[in-house]
Design an enzyme around this catalytic site. Sequence first.
Site, mmCIF file in Angstrom:
data_model
loop_
_atom_site.group_PDB
_atom_site.id
_atom_site.type_symbol
_atom_site.label_atom_id
_atom_site.label_comp_id
_atom_site.label_asym_id
_atom_site.label_seq_id
_atom_site.Cartn_x
_atom_site.Cartn_y
_atom_site.Cartn_z
ATOM 1 N N ASP A 11 80.726 14.156 68.783
ATOM 2 C CA ASP A 11 79.622 14.313 67.842
ATOM 3 C C ASP A 11 78.338 14.197 68.651
ATOM 4 O OD1 ASP A 11 81.261 14.545 65.650
ATOM 5 O OD2 ASP A 11 81.226 12.412 65.175
ATOM 6 N N ASP A 130 84.906 18.067 55.048
ATOM 7 C CA ASP A 130 84.769 16.615 54.930
ATOM 8 C C ASP A 130 85.204 16.274 53.510
ATOM 9 O OD1 ASP A 130 83.683 16.410 57.493
ATOM 10 O OD2 ASP A 130 81.641 16.702 56.762
#
Length: 252
Positions: A11, A130
């Site tokens: 990330d 997600d």
Amino acid sequence: MLTKRIIPCLDIRDGRTVKGVNFENIRDAGDPVELGAFYAQQGADELVFLDITATVEKRKTLSELVNKIAHHINIPFTVGGGIGSVEDVSVLLQNGADKISVNTAAFKNPKLLPDLAKEFGSQCVVLAIDTKQEADGEWYVYLNGGRLKTETRCIDWAKRAVEAGAGEILLTSMNHDGTKQGFALDITATLASLLPVPVIASGGGGTMSHFVDVFTTGKADAALAASIFHFKEIGIPELKTYLHEKGIAVRL
């Protein structure tokens, strides 16, 4: 027999690798180019780089960073974050990315997945979902880096997305993300059984046995993890040896 893939996820925020728990409490984990090169050398099958603030801050994923990564690693890598058009993808692929990952933009713009699949082929289009299991037991889709809940069920969206041109699903359980308590086996197995494309499980990997579980019970094609690799809690060579000993086909 297809080998199961181990995929470290990096990330990225402001050019650095970061990691959080349940999408919060972010801390620094190092230089993405150096980490990526290290993982490639360790035997990772692929890498995923996600610019986690791109969608929120409405800026494009850093193509210079992608270019740098491409010059330092020799395994396939996927880039996501702030991708909203054929042009965005074109720039990233020209700079060396093998696949791209879309999330919020694909949900909001029904033409995006078909356009990308037509232009570049489904094999390079990864749909990131997600998802969070709510009190009613259903898994719902969340957008904007997990900040915005929708009323759409994860299963419904995944099916539609694959029909629209997604060639792979990257499924992150927000309930499990960063907890190291194990992957979300039920929803992963459901999608893997229903869909004709590979499913990458993400969120919750903490021990080597969790990876065995996600490949067997969870039926995942690949497993993605971040902090356990970034902070050297589990080494990729050790993990692959362990999986091999448990009868799971991996590239050693």
